[in-house]
Design a protein around this motif. Structure first.
Motif, PDB file in Angstrom:
ATOM      1  N   GLY A 136       0.774  -1.234   0.000  1.00 26.57           N
ATOM      2  CA  GLY A 136       0.000   0.000   0.000  1.00 26.57           C
ATOM      3  C   GLY A 136       0.804   1.281   0.000  1.00 26.57           C
ATOM      4  N   ALA A 137       2.126   1.190  -0.114  1.00 32.38           N
ATOM      5  CA  ALA A 137       2.950   2.404  -0.158  1.00 32.38           C
ATOM      6  C   ALA A 137       2.765   3.095  -1.501  1.00 32.38           C
ATOM      7  CB  ALA A 137       4.416   2.053   0.065  1.00 32.38           C
ATOM      8  N   VAL A 138       2.712   4.412  -1.452  1.00 30.18           N
ATOM      9  CA  VAL A 138       2.483   5.230  -2.642  1.00 30.18           C
ATOM     10  C   VAL A 138       3.698   6.131  -2.857  1.00 30.18           C
ATOM     11  CG1 VAL A 138       1.007   7.029  -3.631  1.00 30.18           C
ATOM     12  CG2 VAL A 138      -0.012   5.204  -2.245  1.00 30.18           C
ATOM     13  N   GLU A 139       4.174   6.164  -4.093  1.00 31.22           N
ATOM     14  CA  GLU A 139       5.307   7.041  -4.392  1.00 31.22           C
ATOM     15  C   GLU A 139       4.818   8.488  -4.368  1.00 31.22           C
ATOM     16  OE1 GLU A 139       9.135   7.351  -7.367  1.00 31.22           O
ATOM     17  OE2 GLU A 139       7.514   5.960  -7.872  1.00 31.22           O
ATOM     18  N   GLU A 140       5.597   9.338  -3.672  1.00 26.27           N
ATOM     19  CA  GLU A 140       5.170  10.728  -3.559  1.00 26.27           C
ATOM     20  C   GLU A 140       6.239  11.737  -3.941  1.00 26.27           C
ATOM     21  OE1 GLU A 140       3.778  11.189   0.481  1.00 26.27           O
ATOM     22  OE2 GLU A 140       5.806  11.529   1.211  1.00 26.27           O
ATOM     23  N   GLY A 141       7.297  11.290  -4.570  1.00 19.95           N
ATOM     24  CA  GLY A 141       8.305  12.235  -5.027  1.00 19.95           C
ATOM     25  C   GLY A 141       9.695  11.811  -4.645  1.00 19.95           C
ATOM     26  N   GLU A 142      10.550  12.814  -4.454  1.00 22.66           N
ATOM     27  CA  GLU A 142      11.948  12.558  -4.130  1.00 22.66           C
ATOM     28  C   GLU A 142      12.347  13.320  -2.884  1.00 22.66           C
ATOM     29  OE1 GLU A 142      14.316  13.690  -7.510  1.00 22.66           O
ATOM     30  OE2 GLU A 142      13.975  11.772  -8.498  1.00 22.66           O
TER      31      GLU A 142
END
Length: 160
Positions: A136-142
């Motif tokens: 369930g982890a969502v990529e949100e940038g750097e």
């Protein structure tokens, strides 16, 4: 994920030679762009002291990870600004246990009201991300740490 046999302990209880061998292994550090130093007794002592200081400051930090009593790596939660970042560094012979260790740690995070979410910072060289997305982890940038770029993912916990 079978968490049987996985336990957490104090990093300060692991013999320095085991940590030094682990952190000097080129397979271990292949995806650790900030770990370019030579590991000596002094470097190891400073590393452990830094991790112990996180526990003293934040009431939470990194654990030594054991499987059936054998040291297989270290990992846990470290406060990065307002975020609780999860890191995991396993010995190469324990790479297959990553999801079981992560599941056990996330069980801890979900039960701790101080942790509304968990971040995961991964170097761009990490290409296998399906397991992270499955939980369930969502990529949100750097994020940039010490001039090095990392991909940032977030997993909300029940308290978040």
């Amino acid at each position: 994920m079978d968490q049987a046999g996985v336990s957490f302990g104090r990093l300060s209880d692991v013999p320095k030679d085991q940590i030094i061998a682990h952190m000097s292994d080129p397979v271990t550090v292949a995806h650790m762009p900030l770990a370019g130093m030579v590991w000596t007794d002094e470097v190891c002592a400073a590393f452990v002291a830094t991790k112990v200081a996180c526990w003293d400051r934040d009431g939470l930090g990194h654990w030594a990870i054991f499987e059936d009593g054998r040291y297989i790596g270290w990992g846990g939660f470290q406060k990065e600004g307002e975020d609780w970042d999860f890191g995991l560094v396993l010995r190469p012979d324990a790479f297959g246990r990553g999801m079981a260790v992560t599941a056990k740690a996330l069980d801890f995070a979900r039960a701790d009201p101080r942790i509304p979410s968990v971040t995961f910072l991964l170097p761009p060289s990490r290409m296998r991300l399906a397991a992270l997305r499955r939980i369930g982890a969502v990529e949100e940038g750097e994020s940039v740490i010490e001039g090095t770029r990392f991909r940032r993912f977030r997993l909300m916990t029940p308290s978040g």
